[in-house]
Design an enzyme around this catalytic site. Structure first.
Site, mmCIF file in Angstrom:
data_model
loop_
_atom_site.group_PDB
_atom_site.id
_atom_site.type_symbol
_atom_site.label_atom_id
_atom_site.label_comp_id
_atom_site.label_asym_id
_atom_site.label_seq_id
_atom_site.Cartn_x
_atom_site.Cartn_y
_atom_site.Cartn_z
ATOM 1 N N CYS A 1 -34.436 -3.228 34.636
ATOM 2 C CA CYS A 1 -35.306 -4.329 34.270
ATOM 3 C C CYS A 1 -35.507 -5.291 35.419
ATOM 4 C CB CYS A 1 -34.771 -5.158 33.094
ATOM 5 S SG CYS A 1 -33.305 -4.627 32.302
ATOM 6 N N GLY B 1 -39.377 -1.890 35.595
ATOM 7 C CA GLY B 1 -39.389 -1.511 34.180
ATOM 8 C C GLY B 1 -40.795 -1.504 33.642
ATOM 9 N N ASN C 1 -30.635 -8.526 33.418
ATOM 10 C CA ASN C 1 -30.830 -7.361 34.280
ATOM 11 C C ASN C 1 -29.446 -6.820 34.629
ATOM 12 O OD1 ASN C 1 -31.562 -5.501 36.225
ATOM 13 N ND2 ASN C 1 -31.954 -7.028 37.809
ATOM 14 N N GLY C 2 -29.175 -5.589 34.239
ATOM 15 C CA GLY C 2 -27.870 -4.994 34.508
ATOM 16 C C GLY C 2 -27.371 -4.249 33.291
ATOM 17 N N CYS D 1 -25.605 -3.559 44.867
ATOM 18 C CA CYS D 1 -26.058 -2.175 44.675
ATOM 19 C C CYS D 1 -26.771 -1.661 45.920
ATOM 20 C CB CYS D 1 -26.989 -2.099 43.465
ATOM 21 S SG CYS D 1 -27.816 -0.492 43.272
ATOM 22 N N TYR E 1 -34.306 2.417 47.016
ATOM 23 C CA TYR E 1 -35.377 2.809 46.102
ATOM 24 C C TYR E 1 -35.848 1.714 45.153
ATOM 25 C CZ TYR E 1 -37.764 5.458 42.390
ATOM 26 O OH TYR E 1 -38.672 5.915 41.476
ATOM 27 N N SER F 1 -42.176 5.961 47.684
ATOM 28 C CA SER F 1 -40.874 5.426 48.106
ATOM 29 C C SER F 1 -40.345 6.078 49.367
ATOM 30 C CB SER F 1 -39.862 5.574 46.969
ATOM 31 O OG SER F 1 -39.837 6.911 46.510
ATOM 32 N N ASP G 1 -37.991 12.234 51.218
ATOM 33 C CA ASP G 1 -37.974 11.654 49.874
ATOM 34 C C ASP G 1 -36.777 10.729 49.769
ATOM 35 O OD1 ASP G 1 -38.792 11.126 47.321
ATOM 36 O OD2 ASP G 1 -38.517 13.155 46.555
ATOM 37 N N ASP G 2 -36.778 9.861 48.734
ATOM 38 C CA ASP G 2 -35.710 8.872 48.611
ATOM 39 C C ASP G 2 -34.440 9.447 48.006
ATOM 40 O OD1 ASP G 2 -35.834 8.305 45.506
ATOM 41 O OD2 ASP G 2 -37.888 8.274 46.241
ATOM 42 N N CYS H 1 -24.647 6.067 37.145
ATOM 43 C CA CYS H 1 -24.510 4.616 37.273
ATOM 44 C C CYS H 1 -24.322 4.006 35.884
ATOM 45 C CB CYS H 1 -25.756 4.021 37.929
ATOM 46 S SG CYS H 1 -25.745 2.212 37.981
ATOM 47 N N CYS I 1 -21.827 -1.613 46.276
ATOM 48 C CA CYS I 1 -21.565 -0.683 45.180
ATOM 49 C C CYS I 1 -22.327 0.599 45.510
ATOM 50 C CB CYS I 1 -22.037 -1.235 43.837
ATOM 51 S SG CYS I 1 -21.825 -0.032 42.495
ATOM 52 N N CYS J 1 -22.727 5.734 42.683
ATOM 53 C CA CYS J 1 -23.525 6.926 42.396
ATOM 54 C C CYS J 1 -23.367 7.977 43.490
ATOM 55 C CB CYS J 1 -24.991 6.564 42.197
ATOM 56 S SG CYS J 1 -25.725 5.644 43.566
#
Length: 486
Positions: free
Chosen positions: A18, A44, A123-124, A257, A263, A304, A366-367, A403, A460, A463
């Protein structure tokens, strides 16, 4: 009706959860909020909501499915949202209902307390939300949504503190995970960031008013001046008297993050004092150093992959070309497509520039690679256009772990990198070579000259590494196995 994201045929990208935005001290706050939400639409696309307050009419709200441009540009709707203070939220579901989201899950959420009403946009992701929810229900709370964010409202309601900011501090001390929050009362705009600062939150100035936003690009669209980032673990309370800053949580080493740089954030945003575009460009430079290849063209997978592809081209000396063109206007054209149309998949979004590709050895940048399905389709399109060779270069390390901090990630076993080596992924996708940037290379691209400090990571990167800075309590209860200590 089924509600798709803006890329309805691409389920092979990680989706940000979000974006949040708020203003105070401006005329027609709702219009500024809608503009800010539009700038944050990439975070979002499933739904959005706005809540405002005007002394003569109290709190007003509107929650709608779909894109900001399709809902919050109609004068008939915006006229129902008067006031000089307002907050907004754009949503992609991570906690709560998936797919056909219930309107009750669309934020901002509102609560009426003894000292007045308050609205909150989050957001989170709260990693102990299910445990808190069970406890609250046992004590008599009645939940209206399936969202983890509603827990905050109920915890505030049970606080014995005398004002909204203090109740919010009480509530947020109970939750774990990631949260960047924009909230409002009748007179105050409040911004809070979790102690690790996993998700971004920016402070801006607009004339005599103030702005809070997930990204600086949303400040730009309304002509606001970017002042600073809200610090990890900081709460700001803004009203007619000005801004107050508090640090209500136990201090921790920040872990922003890392994937925001790769991205999620828009390339024209600033994160940690650093241009997102410049970081992505430098990722391409690092990739060219780490994974060179003899080729004729460097082509991004739009959009991206573009900054990294430019960096790769400049470092390697291989010409840059737009070998793949994105259909910018697909949007929500196909709401309920036929099976034949759906089988066209990624071709509805991307088309190969055949005149450039034919006979060429092509580096595709690519990302990320998540499931690998989109990479396979793009490879087939490039080969169908007559490419002699296809080499993938990926601007992030292998995504091996889900994640739990607000990103919609497939289960671990569905992540291609969690069950295959790089060579196996290369064979699975069917390309001549496949290389990912190293985690150390990504850190260097993000401005950490010494790479990753394995003993105390600066970001962080769970992932990629499986190193979760906050234990995902609810998922562990369900049987999720953390990475074994090495």
């Amino acid at each position: 009706m089924r509600h798709f994201s803006s890329h309805p045929f691409d389920d092979d990208k990680l989706k940000e959860e979000c974006g949040v935005f708020g203003v105070v001290g401006v005329t027609d706050a709702a219009n500024f909020v809608a503009l800010g939400m539009h700038a944050l639409q990439h975070r979002g696309q499933e739904a959005g909501g706005i809540i405002t307050y005007a002394p003569e009419g109290g709190f007003s709200s509107a929650h709608r499915f779909g894109l900001v441009r399709d809902n919050f540009t109609r004068a008939s709707l915006m006229e129902t949202l008067p006031g000089t203070i307002g907050i907004g939220h754009v949503r992609y579901s991570t906690a709560g209902s998936k797919g056909a989201t219930a309107i009750r899950d669309v934020q901002p959420f509102f609560g009426e307390f003894a000292m007045g009403g308050a609205a909150i946009a989050h957001n989170g992701n709260i990693t102990n939300a299910e445990a808190i929810r069970r406890e609250l229900i046992e004590r008599g709370s009645i939940f209206q949504s399936s969202s983890d964010s509603e827990c905050i409202i109920h915890l505030m309601a049970r606080s014995i503190q005398k004002n909204i900011p203090e109740r919010m501090k009480d509530a947020l001390r109970r939750v774990e995970g990631a949260f960047s929050i924009v909230a409002m009362t009748r007179t105050k705009l409040i911004g809070v960031r979790d102690p690790l600062g996993v998700r971004p939150l920016m402070l801006g100035r607009l004339g005599d008013g103030w702005v809070l936003s997930s990204e600086t690009c949303a400040l730009d669209i309304i002509g606001a001046e970017f002042l600073r980032e809200i610090e990890p673990g900081e709460m700001v309370v803004i009203d007619a008297k000005g801004i107050e800053s508090f640090h209500p949580f136990e201090p921790k080493k920040p872990r922003f993050c890392l994937f925001e740089h790769v991205y999620f954030s828009r390339p024209d945003s600033i994160l940690g004092g650093r241009s997102v575009y410049e970081t992505r460009h430098q990722i391409g430079v690092e990739l060219a150093i780490e994974a060179p290849v003899e080729a004729d063209l460097v082509c991004p997978v739009p959009d991206s992959g573009t900054p990294a592809a430019i960096g790769y081209s400049q470092q390697s000396g291989i010409p840059f070309a737009m070998g793949i063109v994105r259909n910018q206007y697909m949007g929500r054209t196909f709401i309920e497509p036929s099976e034949q149309i759906r089988n066209m998949g990624v071709r509805l979004k991307l088309n190969v520039n055949r005149a450039l590709i034919a006979g060429k050895r092509v580096v595709l940048v690519d990302d990320s690679v998540v499931r690998g399905t989109t990479s396979m389709k793009i490879k087939e399109m490039i080969l169908d256009a007559g490419a002699a060779e296809v080499h993938f270069r990926i601007a992030s390390p292998p995504t091996m772990w889900p994640c739990f901090y607000g990103v919609d990630t497939p289960e671990k076993e569905k992540l291609l990198a969690s069950r295959m080596t790089e060579d196996e992924m290369c064979a699975f996708i069917g390309v001549d070579s496949l290389k990912f940037i190293s985690l150390g290379g990504l850190y260097r691209a993000a401005g950490e000259a010494g790479g990753r400090n394995d003993a105390s990571p600066q970001y962080c990167d769970a992932c990629f590494s499986g190193d979760y800075p906050v234990a995902p309590t609810d998922m562990i209860v369900k049987g999720f196995a953390l990475k074994a200590a090495e």
